[in-house]
Structure formats: structure tokens, C-alpha cells
Design a protein around this motif. Structure first.
Motif, PDB file in Angstrom:
ATOM      1  N   ARG A   1      23.208   6.369  75.836  1.00 20.20           N
ATOM      2  CA  ARG A   1      22.503   7.357  74.961  1.00 20.20           C
ATOM      3  C   ARG A   1      23.230   8.422  74.324  1.00 20.20           C
ATOM      4  N   TYR A   2      24.514   8.367  74.836  1.00 22.04           N
ATOM      5  CA  TYR A   2      25.410   9.780  74.449  1.00 22.04           C
ATOM      6  C   TYR A   2      26.787   9.036  74.261  1.00 22.04           C
ATOM      7  N   GLU A   3      27.669   9.793  73.547  1.00 23.85           N
ATOM      8  CA  GLU A   3      28.867   9.582  73.426  1.00 23.85           C
ATOM      9  C   GLU A   3      29.773   9.997  74.661  1.00 23.85           C
ATOM     10  N   SER A   4      30.746   9.129  74.912  1.00 22.84           N
ATOM     11  CA  SER A   4      31.296   9.594  76.237  1.00 22.84           C
ATOM     12  C   SER A   4      32.657   8.805  76.153  1.00 22.84           C
ATOM     13  N   VAL A   5      33.482   8.820  77.246  1.00 21.10           N
ATOM     14  CA  VAL A   5      34.738   7.949  77.389  1.00 21.10           C
ATOM     15  C   VAL A   5      34.589   7.181  78.754  1.00 21.10           C
ATOM     16  N   CYS A   6      35.317   5.947  78.362  1.00 18.94           N
ATOM     17  CA  CYS A   6      35.156   5.147  79.652  1.00 18.94           C
ATOM     18  C   CYS A   6      35.695   5.730  80.901  1.00 18.94           C
ATOM     19  N   ALA A   7      35.227   5.400  82.011  1.00 19.36           N
ATOM     20  CA  ALA A   7      35.481   5.968  83.439  1.00 19.36           C
ATOM     21  C   ALA A   7      36.745   4.979  84.058  1.00 19.36           C
ATOM     22  N   GLY A   8      37.112   3.829  83.229  1.00 18.35           N
ATOM     23  CA  GLY A   8      38.000   3.216  83.960  1.00 18.35           C
ATOM     24  C   GLY A   8      39.268   3.703  84.125  1.00 18.35           C
ATOM     25  N   LYS A   9      40.134   3.323  85.097  1.00 14.06           N
ATOM     26  CA  LYS A   9      41.269   3.914  85.364  1.00 14.06           C
ATOM     27  C   LYS A   9      42.315   3.629  84.219  1.00 14.06           C
ATOM     28  N   ASP A  10      42.979   4.593  83.776  1.00 15.21           N
ATOM     29  CA  ASP A  10      43.838   4.552  82.675  1.00 15.21           C
ATOM     30  C   ASP A  10      43.114   4.036  81.453  1.00 15.21           C
TER      31      ASP A  10
ATOM     32  N   TYR B   1      26.838   1.054  84.199  1.00 15.40           N
ATOM     33  CA  TYR B   1      26.538   2.295  84.430  1.00 15.40           C
ATOM     34  C   TYR B   1      26.477   2.607  85.910  1.00 15.40           C
ATOM     35  N   TYR B   2      27.079   3.308  86.700  1.00 16.14           N
ATOM     36  CA  TYR B   2      26.967   3.544  88.003  1.00 16.14           C
ATOM     37  C   TYR B   2      26.248   4.826  88.243  1.00 16.14           C
ATOM     38  N   PRO B   3      24.911   4.594  88.601  1.00 17.86           N
ATOM     39  CA  PRO B   3      23.937   5.893  88.774  1.00 17.86           C
ATOM     40  C   PRO B   3      24.249   6.977  89.721  1.00 17.86           C
ATOM     41  N   LEU B   4      25.120   6.384  90.819  1.00 17.89           N
ATOM     42  CA  LEU B   4      25.405   7.519  92.049  1.00 17.89           C
ATOM     43  C   LEU B   4      26.477   8.371  91.530  1.00 17.89           C
ATOM     44  N   GLY B   5      27.553   7.721  90.908  1.00 20.29           N
ATOM     45  CA  GLY B   5      28.659   8.526  90.325  1.00 20.29           C
ATOM     46  C   GLY B   5      28.385   9.269  88.930  1.00 20.29           C
ATOM     47  N   ARG B   6      27.375   8.580  88.420  1.00 19.80           N
ATOM     48  CA  ARG B   6      27.170   9.008  87.105  1.00 19.80           C
ATOM     49  C   ARG B   6      28.241   8.556  86.029  1.00 19.80           C
ATOM     50  N   LYS B   7      28.846   7.361  86.402  1.00 21.33           N
ATOM     51  CA  LYS B   7      30.010   6.831  85.488  1.00 21.33           C
ATOM     52  C   LYS B   7      29.720   5.801  84.805  1.00 21.33           C
ATOM     53  N   VAL B   8      30.312   5.755  83.496  1.00 23.23           N
ATOM     54  CA  VAL B   8      30.149   4.754  82.293  1.00 23.23           C
ATOM     55  C   VAL B   8      31.504   3.745  82.177  1.00 23.23           C
ATOM     56  N   PHE B   9      31.438   2.640  82.184  1.00 22.00           N
ATOM     57  CA  PHE B   9      32.237   1.506  81.766  1.00 22.00           C
ATOM     58  C   PHE B   9      32.313   0.895  80.629  1.00 22.00           C
ATOM     59  N   SER B  10      33.295   0.680  79.720  1.00 20.25           N
ATOM     60  CA  SER B  10      32.726  -0.105  78.508  1.00 20.25           C
ATOM     61  C   SER B  10      33.904  -1.258  78.468  1.00 20.25           C
TER      62      SER B  10
ATOM     63  N   ALA C   1      33.997  -2.777  81.913  1.00 24.49           N
ATOM     64  CA  ALA C   1      32.851  -2.888  81.991  1.00 24.49           C
ATOM     65  C   ALA C   1      32.795  -4.333  82.613  1.00 24.49           C
ATOM     66  N   GLU C   2      33.292  -5.262  82.037  1.00 21.72           N
ATOM     67  CA  GLU C   2      33.271  -6.636  82.497  1.00 21.72           C
ATOM     68  C   GLU C   2      33.787  -6.772  83.999  1.00 21.72           C
ATOM     69  N   ALA C   3      35.009  -5.980  84.097  1.00 19.68           N
ATOM     70  CA  ALA C   3      35.476  -6.314  85.560  1.00 19.68           C
ATOM     71  C   ALA C   3      34.555  -5.352  86.597  1.00 19.68           C
ATOM     72  N   ALA C   4      34.080  -4.357  86.178  1.00 17.70           N
ATOM     73  CA  ALA C   4      33.062  -3.743  87.510  1.00 17.70           C
ATOM     74  C   ALA C   4      31.904  -4.471  87.628  1.00 17.70           C
ATOM     75  N   SER C   5      31.407  -5.149  86.622  1.00 16.68           N
ATOM     76  CA  SER C   5      30.174  -5.746  86.772  1.00 16.68           C
ATOM     77  C   SER C   5      30.331  -7.121  87.694  1.00 16.68           C
ATOM     78  N   ALA C   6      31.540  -7.823  87.377  1.00 14.92           N
ATOM     79  CA  ALA C   6      31.989  -9.049  88.081  1.00 14.92           C
ATOM     80  C   ALA C   6      32.394  -8.647  89.484  1.00 14.92           C
TER      81      ALA C   6
END
Length: 66
Positions: free
Chosen positions: A14-23, A36-45, A49-54
Motif C-alpha cells: 500500500r506504500y512505497e518502501s524498500v525490501c527488508a532483505g539482508k543486503d 509481509y511479517y506483521p510482528l516486525g512490520r517488515k516487507v520483502f520483495s 520474498a520467495e525465500a522468506a515465504s518458502a
């Protein structure tokens, strides 16, 4: 498999952001599919995102087996 409100999930950004992935500095645009990880409020793309989901789905599957 039980699901909880704090479980990470796929959403549309819903907003512009930057991926929270390492590096990772990939820009996230409004309307992109992100993981999206609700507890940490982090987003991955993208690949992050594929790695986090898996990873989360594998852990959830293992927990159900125990």
C-alpha cells in the motif's frame, strides 16, 4: 495447519518502501506483491520474498508434524 493473525503472508503493498532483505536495496512500489511479517512490520520483495515465504512454510509444515 493452523493460521494466526501474526503469521507472515503475501499482500499488495500500500506504500512505497524498500525490501527488508539482508543486503537488498530493491525498491517496493505501491501495488507490488510483497511478503509481509506483521510482528516486525517488515516487507520483502522479489527473490527475498520467495525465500522468506518458502522458509516460513517449511517451518510451519514441520511444526504440524510434531
Amino acid at each position: 495447519m493452523a493460521r494466526y493473525a501474526s503469521d507472515p503472508r503475501w499482500i499488495t503493498a500500500r506504500y512505497e518502501s524498500v525490501c527488508a532483505g539482508k543486503d537488498c536495496t530493491r525498491a517496493i512500489r505501491k501495488g507490488d506483491q510483497v511478503y509481509y511479517y506483521p510482528l516486525g512490520r517488515k516487507v520483502f520483495s522479489g527473490q527475498c520474498a520467495e525465500a522468506a515465504s518458502a522458509g516460513f512454510e517449511a517451518c510451519r509444515f514441520d511444526e504440524d508434524g510434531f
